[in-house]
Enzyme design. Sequence first.
Site, mmCIF file in Angstrom:
data_model
loop_
_atom_site.group_PDB
_atom_site.id
_atom_site.type_symbol
_atom_site.label_atom_id
_atom_site.label_comp_id
_atom_site.label_asym_id
_atom_site.label_seq_id
_atom_site.Cartn_x
_atom_site.Cartn_y
_atom_site.Cartn_z
ATOM 1 N N PRO A 9 -21.030 -4.603 -101.598
ATOM 2 C CA PRO A 9 -21.150 -3.396 -100.781
ATOM 3 C C PRO A 9 -21.367 -3.637 -99.298
ATOM 4 O O PRO A 9 -21.671 -2.701 -98.570
ATOM 5 C CB PRO A 9 -22.395 -2.730 -101.379
ATOM 6 C CG PRO A 9 -23.243 -3.864 -101.804
ATOM 7 C CD PRO A 9 -22.324 -4.977 -102.212
ATOM 8 N N CYS A 10 -21.196 -4.868 -98.846
ATOM 9 C CA CYS A 10 -21.566 -5.220 -97.467
ATOM 10 C C CYS A 10 -21.068 -4.241 -96.409
ATOM 11 O O CYS A 10 -21.793 -3.871 -95.527
ATOM 12 C CB CYS A 10 -21.049 -6.616 -97.157
ATOM 13 S SG CYS A 10 -22.100 -7.509 -96.026
#
Lengths: 319, 234
Positions: free
Chosen positions: B182-183
């Site tokens: 999910p960066c």
Amino acid sequence: MRKALQKRMEAQKYVWEGAIPLQIHLHESQVTTLPPPPPALILAPRIGYLPLLVPLIKPHFRSTLPPGVDTIWFEYRGLPLKWYIPTGVLFDLLCAEPERPWNITVHFRGYPGNVLIPCDGEDSVKWSFINSLKEAAYIINGNCKNVMNMSQSDQLELWHSVMNGRVPVRLYVWGLSEDFDDLEDISQVDSWEKISYVNRPVEIHKEGKCFTLHDAMKNLLPEFFSDESLSDSKLAGVDFEDVQKIPSEDVSSNKVVEDRGQNAYEHREACYISSSAEIKLIRIQGIEPKLEIPFSWLVNNLLNPDHFLHICVCVKVPQ
Amino acid sequence: MMDVCNWDGTVSAKDFRIGALSFAQKWESLNSAFPPWSWVPCPKHSWLASHELLQEEGYLSLENICISRPNEEDIDQNSQTDPGEEETSCSEKEDDIDDATLVQSNHHELHYCDFHVVYSYTFRVPVLYLRAYCSDGRPLLLDEIEKELPACSSKELPETKWAFITQEEHPYLKRPWYKLHPCGTSEFMKLLFLGGDTAQPKLEVVLELYLLSWFSAVGQVVGLTIPCKMLNDR
């Protein structure tokens, strides 16, 4: 100032050089020689990971292994050990009464792929470590970038910024339904189902009152604290009513404050378990700190290299 | 109330839960032909029954989705003349004893995938977890999954872009699953709402539509934007 820095370096040295004596036995199903090989005696760094010890272990058992491909994994009294959890944390969590040396078993076959993520040796450990480091960097900095290229001065800044924002924490909570006086009397952890893993940052504000370990535990495990203690002290220094008054300068921390305000309010709606539920034991880097200890001291001295504070907790819960 | 142009693209755990429940409802009403997403409540501590805690955690779940596509090359090799006779020519070939037969019989094996949407306290955004397996339950490896869902492959998702796949323990089920990292989620969520020149919506509206919008972007990676496309492709 220099003395404080010196003390901090001593504490960090203690953490980085801390080690667990291991006595590693080869699982009987893989012993092909008589007499069976003696166990391998290894001093394992607390901050390290079990698969990194394989180059020391393998030669020891080389001559007695069955032919074929090795898929190495470790187990303590039947419980497969999660290789991505630092060795010291595994020891603090699974050995209620610390056992020295710690007797664990190594397997070269039959990897339990339904329970453990595959491990291809050093690369897997490196990858997992870097992922954790990036996660910690995101929590502290708000972004994942440049973690690997941080200069010394950047790293120092990282330390200072930690105490006015979010702190990376990994909490391992072992729930016991029996009461105990002596740690030796506790039954073994026979399944990872008995341990809940809470990977959640602790949010703190440098405001007035000192933020203690007790405050951090209330933040992470509010369900173990009664309503009275929550309403008496402010959660992370912010009361729900005050949330409305805080000016919206820094918006991301404003959202954090709103969340905490929300959380504080929700907690008062009693998700408290019961008066017979209590935290019996808290261990960080093998130490059982007093609840009054400033949380900042723990963060400054007991972080793992992945920049996470790994906290092992043992709780007693009602049946 | 915070201004939407100062919004950082993240949501609280509570907003996620509310959004997830309404997402599941909307999905069911719009796509009644397809298996619905469902909210699976989970206790914070696995050793504690969930009814003891008022504050419910959980995740969105969509399971047993067939991700297999019939392989065009296999079909061309099998059929003699008429493409309509694909099925029969396959079964005829099975009687022959050669390597080609072994390959062909495998192409009948179907692959399935489970998708879970879990909230990340670290990144303060939803995260997609997935797990793929054969009809006999054997889990698929990442390269097998990438064959069925090419957008997931590391070639299509370089690390510098907003997502890549890692293998991790599912936060609630504690088994190995694959996770879409999910960066960059908060960044693209912000762009999604604030990228255009049109008038900016109120924050309450943004939060209500958050999960729907997140899904429209992330779902494409695993071919879930429109489920029928995935099942009936080719």
